[in-house]
Design an enzyme around this catalytic site. Structure first.
Site, mmCIF file in Angstrom:
data_model
loop_
_atom_site.group_PDB
_atom_site.id
_atom_site.type_symbol
_atom_site.label_atom_id
_atom_site.label_comp_id
_atom_site.label_asym_id
_atom_site.label_seq_id
_atom_site.Cartn_x
_atom_site.Cartn_y
_atom_site.Cartn_z
ATOM 1 N N LEU A 219 7.746 -2.515 3.748
ATOM 2 C CA LEU A 219 9.093 -3.506 3.332
ATOM 3 C C LEU A 219 10.073 -2.505 3.254
ATOM 4 O O LEU A 219 10.691 -2.969 2.569
ATOM 5 C CB LEU A 219 8.174 -3.372 1.554
ATOM 6 C CG LEU A 219 7.294 -5.037 1.937
ATOM 7 C CD1 LEU A 219 7.214 -5.119 0.611
ATOM 8 C CD2 LEU A 219 8.190 -6.092 2.612
ATOM 9 N N ASP B 196 -7.734 -8.849 6.111
ATOM 10 C CA ASP B 196 -8.155 -8.613 7.086
ATOM 11 C C ASP B 196 -8.768 -6.994 7.400
ATOM 12 O O ASP B 196 -8.426 -6.253 7.190
ATOM 13 C CB ASP B 196 -7.515 -8.956 7.999
ATOM 14 C CG ASP B 196 -6.846 -7.535 9.269
ATOM 15 O OD1 ASP B 196 -6.303 -7.747 8.104
ATOM 16 O OD2 ASP B 196 -7.225 -6.947 10.087
ATOM 17 N N LYS C 101 -0.908 -1.791 -5.088
ATOM 18 C CA LYS C 101 -2.231 -0.188 -5.153
ATOM 19 C C LYS C 101 -0.711 0.626 -4.397
ATOM 20 O O LYS C 101 -1.078 1.173 -4.212
ATOM 21 C CB LYS C 101 -3.005 0.376 -3.319
ATOM 22 C CG LYS C 101 -3.695 -0.970 -3.344
ATOM 23 C CD LYS C 101 -4.430 -0.246 -2.029
ATOM 24 C CE LYS C 101 -5.636 -0.812 -1.223
ATOM 25 N NZ LYS C 101 -5.888 -0.326 0.460
ATOM 26 N N ASP D 94 1.002 -1.024 -0.037
ATOM 27 C CA ASP D 94 -0.056 0.104 0.357
ATOM 28 C C ASP D 94 0.942 1.277 0.041
ATOM 29 O O ASP D 94 1.298 1.483 -0.855
ATOM 30 C CB ASP D 94 -0.854 -0.250 0.969
ATOM 31 C CG ASP D 94 -1.727 0.847 1.162
ATOM 32 O OD1 ASP D 94 -2.708 0.560 0.132
ATOM 33 O OD2 ASP D 94 -2.152 1.149 2.447
ATOM 34 N N ARG E 188 -10.637 -12.698 7.164
ATOM 35 C CA ARG E 188 -9.602 -12.615 6.511
ATOM 36 C C ARG E 188 -9.831 -14.399 5.307
ATOM 37 O O ARG E 188 -8.641 -15.328 5.238
ATOM 38 C CB ARG E 188 -8.555 -13.509 7.585
ATOM 39 C CG ARG E 188 -7.444 -12.492 7.899
ATOM 40 C CD ARG E 188 -6.833 -12.608 8.879
ATOM 41 N NE ARG E 188 -5.672 -11.597 9.672
ATOM 42 C CZ ARG E 188 -5.563 -10.974 9.621
ATOM 43 N NH1 ARG E 188 -4.469 -10.488 8.748
ATOM 44 N NH2 ARG E 188 -4.878 -10.148 10.358
HETATM 45 P P1 IMP Z 1 2.479 -0.281 3.610
HETATM 46 O O1 IMP Z 1 3.347 -0.157 4.722
HETATM 47 O O2 IMP Z 1 0.973 0.698 3.915
HETATM 48 O O3 IMP Z 1 2.499 -1.336 2.013
HETATM 49 O O4 IMP Z 1 1.125 -1.218 4.436
HETATM 50 C C1 IMP Z 1 1.148 -3.124 3.783
HETATM 51 C C2 IMP Z 1 0.432 -3.857 5.332
HETATM 52 O O5 IMP Z 1 -1.044 -3.082 5.737
HETATM 53 C C3 IMP Z 1 -0.268 -5.203 3.984
HETATM 54 O O6 IMP Z 1 0.581 -6.123 4.235
HETATM 55 C C4 IMP Z 1 -1.990 -5.534 5.016
HETATM 56 O O7 IMP Z 1 -1.817 -5.972 6.310
HETATM 57 C C5 IMP Z 1 -2.108 -3.751 5.409
HETATM 58 N N1 IMP Z 1 -3.611 -3.160 4.307
HETATM 59 C C6 IMP Z 1 -3.039 -2.084 3.385
HETATM 60 N N2 IMP Z 1 -4.217 -1.856 2.576
HETATM 61 C C7 IMP Z 1 -4.616 -3.178 3.306
HETATM 62 C C8 IMP Z 1 -5.958 -3.730 2.328
HETATM 63 O O8 IMP Z 1 -6.478 -2.686 1.247
HETATM 64 N N3 IMP Z 1 -6.470 -4.128 3.410
HETATM 65 C C9 IMP Z 1 -6.613 -5.099 4.050
HETATM 66 N N4 IMP Z 1 -5.054 -4.631 4.529
HETATM 67 C C10 IMP Z 1 -4.154 -3.522 3.860
#
Ligand code: IMP
Ligand code: MG
Length: 173
Positions: A106, A157, A129, A101, A163
């Site tokens: 990461l 979730d 995304k 997201d 989930r």
């Molecule tokens: P990032 O650090 O924003 O890339 O977060 C990634 C993590 O956010 C993922 O591994 C998910 O656990 C959670 N996440 C992000 N978007 C969604 C979504 O649309 N539905 C559910 N979990 C999400």
């Protein structure tokens, strides 16, 4: 919990895409062994389905990191809630994510893994995304690029629920 959830990516489509990714990954890692690192909990379904279809030797380990808490937005800093059981020194590592997201998780995690001396690190995510990216990261294998919608199912979730859905759905919040 009970929300209205609309199917977005069917079980069949996910299955087909994972088959394609597994073929590609098996080809790229030919004659190597890969250590899958499943980022709990969301990636558990994808990790299992991918692992079953890889034709190269596979080992697996699990890690849980948090940047979200109970909310839906990622912060910059992560904490390791459960670390890997095994060393990754000298190994070819494939980090398996459910969804990328902001990219913040990461962006923090990959340098921490590099400090442990693996031979290589690649990243696969079932869902991406890209429009929400805040931290640049290189993703090697993407299942589906999706729009900016909050989705659940197939490991993902909303407040720990949904989930278990076998498909990916859009939740009405
Ligand atoms: P990032 O650090 O924003 O890339 O977060 C990634 C993590 O956010 C993922 O591994 C998910 O656990 C959670 N996440 C992000 N978007 C969604 C979504 O649309 N539905 C559910 N979990 C999400
Ligand atoms: Mg996750």
């Amino acid at each position: 919990m009970l929300h209205r959830i609309t199917e977005y990516i069917s079980e069949e489509k996910i299955d087909q895409r994972i088959r394609e990714l597994a073929e590609q990954i098996s080809r790229d890692y030919a004659k190597k062994e890969v250590r899958l690192i499943c980022i709990l909990k969301g990636s558990i379904f994808y990790t299992c389905e991918l692992a079953k279809r890889l034709t190269i030797p596979v080992t697996m380990d699990f890690m849980s990191v948090s940047s979200y808490g109970a909310g839906m937005r990622s912060s910059g800093k992560i904490t390791i809630k459960k670390d890997l059981d095994e060393s990754i020194r000298g190994l070819d590592v494939l980090v398996v994510e459910d969804i990328i997201d902001s990219g913040n998780t990461l962006h923090e995690l990959i340098p921490m893994l590099w400090e442990r001396g693996p031979a290589s690190i690649k990243v696969t995510t079932l869902l991406d995304k890209p429009s929400r990216r805040e931290s640049q990261i290189d993703v090697d294998y993407v299942g589906f690029e999706i729009e900016d919608k909050y989705i659940v199912g197939y490991g993902l979730d909303y407040d720990q629920s949904y989930r278990d859905l076998p498909y990916i759905g859009i939740i009405e919040l």
